[in-house]
Write an enzyme that holds these catalytic residues in place. Sequence first.
Site, PDB file in Angstrom:
ATOM      1  N   VAL A 354       0.848  -1.185   0.000  1.00  0.00           N
ATOM      2  CA  VAL A 354       0.000   0.000   0.000  1.00  0.00           C
ATOM      3  C   VAL A 354       0.890   1.244   0.000  1.00  0.00           C
ATOM      4  O   VAL A 354       1.817   1.351   0.805  1.00  0.00           O
ATOM      5  CB  VAL A 354      -0.941   0.031   1.228  1.00  0.00           C
ATOM      6  CG1 VAL A 354      -1.824   1.273   1.181  1.00  0.00           C
ATOM      7  CG2 VAL A 354      -1.803  -1.221   1.266  1.00  0.00           C
ATOM      8  N   ASP A 466     -13.720  -9.615   6.757  1.00  0.00           N
ATOM      9  CA  ASP A 466     -12.349  -9.491   7.274  1.00  0.00           C
ATOM     10  C   ASP A 466     -12.246  -8.356   8.283  1.00  0.00           C
ATOM     11  O   ASP A 466     -11.366  -7.484   8.191  1.00  0.00           O
ATOM     12  CB  ASP A 466     -11.369  -9.270   6.119  1.00  0.00           C
ATOM     13  CG  ASP A 466      -9.929  -9.670   6.503  1.00  0.00           C
ATOM     14  OD1 ASP A 466      -9.764 -10.387   7.505  1.00  0.00           O
ATOM     15  OD2 ASP A 466      -9.001  -9.254   5.792  1.00  0.00           O
TER      16      ASP A 466
END
Length: 659
Positions: A354, A466
Amino acid sequence: MFMKTYAFAFLLLLCIALCASQDVEFTFNGFTGSNLMLDGVASIESNGLLRLTNNTSQKKGHAFYPSPVRFGSNTSSFSTTFVFVFVPEKSGIGGQGMAFFISPTNNLSTAMAAEYLGLFNEENEGKSTNHIFAVEFDTIQNEEYEDKNNNHVGININSLTSNQSEFAGYYDDDSGSFQNLNLMSHKTMQVWVEYESEDKEIKVTLSPVGKSKPNKPLLSYKFDLSVVLKDTMYIGFSSSTGSFPASHYVIGWSFKLNGTAPSIDLSKLPDPPRRNTKELSKVLKIVLPSVFAGFVLICVPIFIYMRRQFKYAELLEDWEVEFGPHRFSYKDLHQATNGFKEKELLGAGGFGRVYRGVLPVSKLEVAIKRVSHGSKQGMKQFIAEVVSIGRLRHRNLVQLFGYCRRRGELLLVYDYMPNGSLDQYLYSGHEKPTLNWIQRFKIIKGVAAGLLYLHEEWEQVVVHRDIKASNVLLDSELNGRLGDFGLAILYDHGTEADITNVVGTMGYLAPELTRTGKASPLTDVFAFGAFMLEVVCGRRPVEPGAQGERIVLVDLVLEHWKQGSLADIVDPQLRETFAIEEIEMVLKLSLLCSHPLPGARPTMQQVMQYLDCGKPLPDLMVSSMNYSMLAILQNEGFDSFVMSYSSQMTSISTQSVGT
């Protein structure tokens, strides 16, 4: 002499009063030579277009008729019509919109951009002291203001929450059917706003430009504007942009007090703006001379161009055309991250890498996740879900803006959260400041509100699959926002998900998932229970123990409950900062959410009632057998035993554990 002076002054005041009482009427067929009062980024272009905002993010612009209008103490009738067009920077995406408004002042310097439309701010939103009437043309859906969608028209009194609103469109005079209009379609439209003081009724009518005014208005709302408008008011337009910029234009405008607004002469209006207008003549002046400079000078730029094209080449298939507005160019993402340099790296793991980035045109700060993928059969469905999730709007969700595909990888573009993920605050020692209980409780409630929106309030059911501390990001004010929708699934309300693969993180997986593989809102509730324990205890749901054993946090908390020592399991960093009653309530709610039997778990709506409204928790059964053992028995096929055993558990009263 004194009497003459007095008489002259009296006549002057009388003249002013007579002028002020006259009905105001004007028409602008374009705004060349007009003396409108402008502020912010508003401007009048050389061809006569009134441009309220330009292609910059987080900006506002206002345009006022230069003189105040005297509506009188009982608010006179009025009528106005105007022609407008919105031009987004990216096709179909832009905001926030525009409003025609009436205000007691022409100084709106304290008003904010983005969702406030340049009319209000955090302090005065919704207050009767604003004395503002507005008709909004809103292109972003804000849940906190109860917006219908991201393409609606609303009548607003002193607030961004519309008193009445409808999807943008008009009623066809011949068929009577409703015809949708897309405010961000780059199509020119005309609006009529009318107020009849005798009937105390506001009417708003919308149609494509050139079509006669429909007989049936889009909005019709009974309201006495005399309780809002003062004797003398200013009239004009306000617009603002948010993360995705757009240009908002007014092309023509007419107004009349106590009568029907004059017709706008469409033939005299300036041409509406073009899409991505470029000065071709200037380009030709540069390119054509270079042709005569020789073959080499031509080939070099061509070679460089081809090289750049290869460098920024993307994977684009025919089926992705419909998702165009949500697709970013790889070139923009490459420039945003300075070529995906290591210094822009925010995190890395099995999920991918990321990066922080700043988009080159809008200057929007984003987080870009690079995930490897193959061009497989499920990619079309996955991209469709990415685009759908990109339409989610909630203050406790990290917004997913869109995606890009290139050479075996998928790039997802998210809103950037400056304070990183929650797990960094729980497990990084002294690298991050300690979160006190008030901050943690606020984060828990925020994530719960986001999940309620996903499960019950959006147009489809969204199961996140999640939920964990590392996927909860903190904004600049340490509000918790649930992010990373890479595993999320969507399906219609009243149906069930047809996906049966088991995904997620150990410790957060509901026991029924290992048997059926079917995710549901209740499997998210189980994970949310583990998440709450994680936040309160400062420990992971499953930890390694002595001799290779595993320490399961939910069983550890259950054991402390049996022994009446719940306070001992709380994160040591919170020992001096929390209220024992509140924290014990959260721990018990966590156990209820983490129950091995799905039917024993609450819905997120019930969870919010426990967290937000003080609704008392039901008595939870506690026994000598832990949750892990019950889950194992259930997964081994002993469902009837588990149900029977659960019904025989002893109910521990809430008084015995201190609530």
